[in-house]
Design an enzyme around this catalytic site. Structure first.
Site, short mmCIF file in Angstrom:
data_model
loop_
_atom_site.label_atom_id
_atom_site.label_comp_id
_atom_site.label_asym_id
_atom_site.label_seq_id
_atom_site.Cartn_x
_atom_site.Cartn_y
_atom_site.Cartn_z
N ASP A 6 0.86 -1.19 0.00
CA ASP A 6 0.00 0.00 0.00
C ASP A 6 0.90 1.25 0.00
OD1 ASP A 6 -3.00 0.80 1.90
OD2 ASP A 6 -1.82 2.05 0.57
N ASP A 106 -3.81 2.30 -5.20
CA ASP A 106 -2.45 2.27 -4.62
C ASP A 106 -2.19 1.03 -3.77
OD1 ASP A 106 -3.89 2.80 -2.28
OD2 ASP A 106 -2.30 4.08 -1.48
N GLU A 107 -2.98 -0.02 -3.95
CA GLU A 107 -2.74 -1.20 -3.11
C GLU A 107 -3.11 -2.50 -3.82
OE1 GLU A 107 -5.77 -2.15 -0.06
OE2 GLU A 107 -6.32 -0.04 -0.25
#
Ligand code: TTP
Ligand code: MG
Length: 391
Positions: A6, A106-107
């Site tokens: 993340d 973003d993960e």
């Protein structure tokens, strides 16, 4: 092993990366719509870790955040930059494993099952390499959690944020989760947290002291899941998304337009975006669709089936323009879109017949194969007509 990766304070980190004035400062990023066109300055999309020290978090009204930290700097988001950074992140993951499940911009979860020998069991080393690659190539930090299942990996990635790296050793899952406040357990929402607390369950450890049947009776099926997760048990597998069925882009014009030059330039822009994705994913499609929406919201899509699959921006545009010219009534448009679909699953190898010096070598190889497996074991596609008659 499973990783959960993340990026840290994603939007804010990108803004700090690109503007030195913002570094080491409390920065709030206003909410941005996915097309990056309008920014809603009313709510915090995310904030830098410097701002989090003041108790600011995502979703908080900006005026409230500024009360907590009056010298915080509010900036607008730049979605295109975030999308590019996200793409780079996923390209880095692909270098280490093909088992990647995206869970957000973003993960993602990364599975390394089957890679134990390949990486000599050194998953901390792999995680460090991934973190370094993200820092070198994107310019921001990421946090990584490593564990035997998704739930624990996710909890571990958040454990030492920012720039964190947490490995939960096999068998220590329960122990690791024990001290977390119950509201921090993945899957526990605000309402469940309230209910659990009213039952005297403040921490994950308290949950672990209750029986499965207690949770089942109190919360039903969901209770079973929460109890299992709190106990460090999670059977979910890392599932990469199915391959794309189409690649498309559309754009709502900043103002309605009937200017053919402008509309075609926009169409060409969209084709270039599509081509970039097709090239990246090594896809070629046989069907092209254009979408046009008039000022009164009436929407039309038109398709064209092509003789051979395409991926080049110029060729996509050539066909898109043809459809557009044919169907557009010259009235004002508010949206325009293009899509390529019907991907070829089997791509044909292309021999480079211009490289003449290579031909004798290639033909000798063909002859060798034919000696072994017969003439019709391998032949140019153009001979298929002959095969039908002669075989
Ligand atoms: P997150 O990963 O949840 O948050 P983050 O990366 O900013 O911070 P952390 O270090 O805790 O991971 O979300 C990723 C991005 O998604 C975030 O930078 C901004 C955007 N986002 C919103 O626009 N609105 C929201 O409510 C949330 C939670 C995130
Ligand atoms: Mg993040």
């Amino acid at each position: 092993m499973i990783f959960h990766v993340d990026l840290d304070a994603f939007f804010a980190s990108i803004e700090q990366r690109d503007n030195p004035v913002l570094r080491d400062k409390p920065v709030l990023v206003g909410r941005t719509d996915p097309q990056g066109k309008r920014c809603f300055r009313g709510v915090v999309a995310t904030c830098s870790y410097e701002a989090r020290r003041y108790g600011i978090s995502s979703g908080m009204p900006i005026f409230q955040a500024l009360k907590l930290c009056p010298h915080a700097i509010v900036v607008e988001g730049h979605f295109e930059k975030y999308r590019q950074a996200s793409q780079k992140m996923y390209a880095i993951f692909d270098r280490y494993t093909f088992q990647v499940e995206p869970t957000g911009i973003d993960e993602a979860y990364l599975s390394f099952y089957g890679f134990e020998d390949f990486y000599n069991q050194d998953f901390l080393g792999v995680a460090k390499q991934i973190k370094n690659a993200i820092y070198d190539e994107i310019g921001i930090t990421a946090s990584v959690g490593i564990a035997k299942n998704k739930l624990v990996a996710k909890m571990a990635s958040g454990f030492q944020k920012p720039d964190g790296l947490t490995l939960v050793i096999n068998g220590k899952e329960k122990e690791f989760l024990n001290p977390f406040p119950i509201g921090k357990l993945f899957g526990v929402g605000f309402q469940t947290e309230k209910k659990l607390k009213s039952l005297g369950i403040q921490t994950v450890g308290d949950l672990q002291n209750k029986t499965l049947s207690f949770f089942k009776n109190t919360f039903g099926k969901y209770g079973e899941t929460i109890w299992a997760w709190g106990s460090g048990i999670d059977e979910r597998v890392v599932t990469p998304p199915p391959p794309a069925k189409s690649v498309g882009r559309s754009i709502t014009l900043p103002s309605n337009s009937d200017n053919p030059q402008y509309l075609k330039a926009t169409l060409f822009y969209l084709c270039q975006k599509i081509a970039r994705q097709l090239h990246g994913d090594e896809l070629e499609g046989r069907c092209l669709t254009t979408i046009i929406r008039y000022a009164d919201f009436s929407t039309y899509s038109h398709q064209k089936i092509l003789k051979s699959p395409i991926s080049s921006a110029f060729i996509i545009y050539h066909h898109a323009q043809e459809l557009f010219d044919h169907f557009w009534t010259t009235k004002k448009l508010r949206l325009i879109g293009v899509r390529v679909s019907h991907f070829d699953t089997q791509r044909q190898l292309q021999f480079d017949f211009n490289a003449k010096e290579k031909l004798p070598k290639m033909e000798k190889s063909l002859e060798k194969i034919r000696e072994k497996f017969g003439f019709w074991s391998i032949y140019p596609a153009s001979l298929s007509v002959v095969t039908r008659q002669e075989k």
